[in-house]
Design an enzyme around this catalytic site. Structure first.
Site, short mmCIF file in Angstrom:
data_model
loop_
_atom_site.label_atom_id
_atom_site.label_comp_id
_atom_site.label_asym_id
_atom_site.label_seq_id
_atom_site.Cartn_x
_atom_site.Cartn_y
_atom_site.Cartn_z
N SER A 1 0.84 -1.20 0.00
CA SER A 1 0.00 0.00 0.00
C SER A 1 0.88 1.25 0.00
CB SER A 1 -0.93 -0.01 1.21
OG SER A 1 -1.92 0.99 1.06
N ASN A 2 0.32 2.38 0.35
CA ASN A 2 1.09 3.63 0.37
C ASN A 2 0.59 4.50 1.50
OD1 ASN A 2 -1.13 5.39 -0.67
ND2 ASN A 2 -0.97 3.97 -2.37
N ARG A 3 1.15 5.69 1.64
CA ARG A 3 0.90 6.49 2.84
C ARG A 3 -0.35 7.37 2.77
NH1 ARG A 3 5.89 9.90 3.91
NH2 ARG A 3 4.53 10.67 5.56
N SER A 4 -1.14 7.23 1.74
CA SER A 4 -2.33 8.10 1.61
C SER A 4 -3.29 7.90 2.79
CB SER A 4 -3.05 7.79 0.30
OG SER A 4 -4.29 8.44 0.29
#
Ligand code: CTP
Length: 410
Positions: free
Chosen positions: A209-212
């Site tokens: 995933s990512n930091r959003s």
């Protein structure tokens, strides 16, 4: 709450403070604006203003008791009929009872039973307003999605002067109409907003995933609602918005799920905003059971995810306005201009996530909104202001009858 046509219904709660006399004016102005106003007075309010005054001015007679009205369940009926509940003035005692969730009178029970948005307008003496218990109760209510028109500074009862005076009736009515979307510049439009980082599973317990945080997307959905739109929020993180008759929330995890939901929404939407941080890559295969260390270091083979935004733009309906977001660390403007043209979208909202206070988990953002014609800079501000600035441009594009072909080279 409803898809009903006809005038919107406001359940108008009045509690027991001296500012109750100003609530008469708020009530009259709401009726003048075409709203169906159902007044509910607490026992305290009746010490300051007469029921007859409100019954004469509002759209139907005052209700004030859980027990002596014609219906055995007046609170649930009121709760369901409300498109919005407004409480003006809201006393310190009322705020405490509402924050605690008590249901001892008609107004309290209605507020617990309703799924409509709620607007409270506090009024009290400055010392009470500044007391931590009042401020904490208000913070609790705000966290739960209650909207607040704060009091103003000015003359108070008994010759005192300070902060605590009920906001002007015009300001309260404007906020109420905004929540009803009656005069919003997106009224009658459907807006689909995606938010949050997608999660691409590796095995049953792990994902890429990512930091959003989804905050900017949620702020966009909130602003579009306030401006009168029918909103679908497609989000990978729990919605931070209060329930609202014009809001649907769809929870998704992966890029594939988001693509499927957005494709359905795009068939109805006038405006599409892809604020989600869609993972660019996903594992080709998802391990059916948890990968363990004794199996050795796994070799992840990745493949590209579908470009949802580009796909939506390729199937764009006539007049549909499409907005993309780009989080960059190097040459943000040049990259955003290229992406806007390559994905054939109307606006690309770019932020430099290496700058302090910008993007991801912050409540603030600084962006440039790149269109075919110009770059509009929005210096560091709240995500709510960024959302409204983006929607200002969307409204301009809608007013022009939808997107124009891009001039060369931008
Ligand atoms: N986006 C999308 N589907 C993807 C990737 C991105 O719909 N698979 C959307 C995002 O929601 C965003 C915009 O495209 O609105 C820009 O995403 P970004 O990842 O920055 O664009 P890319 O073309 O993937 O460029 P990069 O090489 O910088 O990752």
């Amino acid at each position: 709450m409803s898809e009903r046509s006809g005038p919107k219904t406001v359940v108008f709660g009045v509690t027991g403070g001296i500012a109750a006399y100003k609530a008469v004016e708020v009530c009259r102005r709401l009726v003048d604006a075409g709203v169906h106003v159902v007044p509910v007075l607490t026992a305290g309010a009746e010490r300051f203003v007469a029921k007859t005054t409100f019954s004469a001015l509002a759209s139907e007679p005052v209700q004030s008791s859980l027990f002596d009205e014609a219906s055995p369940i007046p609170h649930t009926l009121l709760a369901r009929r409300a498109d919005l509940v407004v409480v003006a003035p809201a006393t310190a005692d009322f705020l405490a009872r509402y924050a605690a969730g008590t249901a001892g009178d008609l107004l309290g029970a209605t507020l617990l039973a309703t799924r409509a948005p709620v607007l409270v307008c506090p009024a009290m003496h400055t010392e009470m307003w500044e007391h931590p218990s009042v401020q904490e109760n208000l913070a609790t209510l705000r966290r739960r999605g209650v909207e607040v028109v704060p009091p103003e500074a000015g003359a108070l009862a008994a010759g005192d002067v300070g902060v605590g005076r009920l906001a002007e009736p015009a300001a309260i009515v404007e906020a109420a109409l905004g929540l009803l979307g009656a005069h919003g510049d997106l009224a009658g439009h459907r807006v689909a907003v995606s938010a949050g980082g997608t999660r691409e599973p590796i095995d049953p317990v792990r994902h890429l995933s990512n930091r959003s945080s989804g905050k900017q997307g949620h702020a966009l959905a909130r602003a579009a609602l306030r401006r009168g739109a029918e909103v679908t929020l497609v989000t990978t993180v729990a919605s931070s918005l209060p329930s609202h008759p014009r809001l649907s929330v769809v929870r998704v995890d992966t890029a594939a799920e988001m693509e499927a939901v957005m494709a359905v929404e795009a068939e109805k939407a006038d405006v599409i905003v892809m604020a989600a941080a869609v993972a660019d890559f996903r594992p080709v295969a998802i391990a059916p059971s948890k990968l363990t260390k004794d199996q050795g270091i796994p070799e992840l083979v990745l493949e590209k995810t579908p470009d949802i935004l580009a796909g939506l733009a390729a199937r764009r309906r006539p007049g549909q306005v499409i907005v993309g977001f780009a989080a960059e660390t190097d040459e943000p403007l040049a990259r955003a201009r290229r992406k806007r043209a390559a994905k054939a979208v109307d606006l690309m909202v770019v932020n430099d996530v290496s700058a302090p206070g910008v993007g991801f988990d912050y409540d603030t953002n600084a962006v440039t909104i790149v269109s075919a014609f110009e770059d509009r800079e929005v210096p560091l501000t709240s995500k709510a202001v960024v959302a409204d600035t983006v929607l200002d441009q969307v409204v301009e594009l809608l007013a022009d009858g939808g997107p124009e072909p891009s001039p060369e080279g931008h």
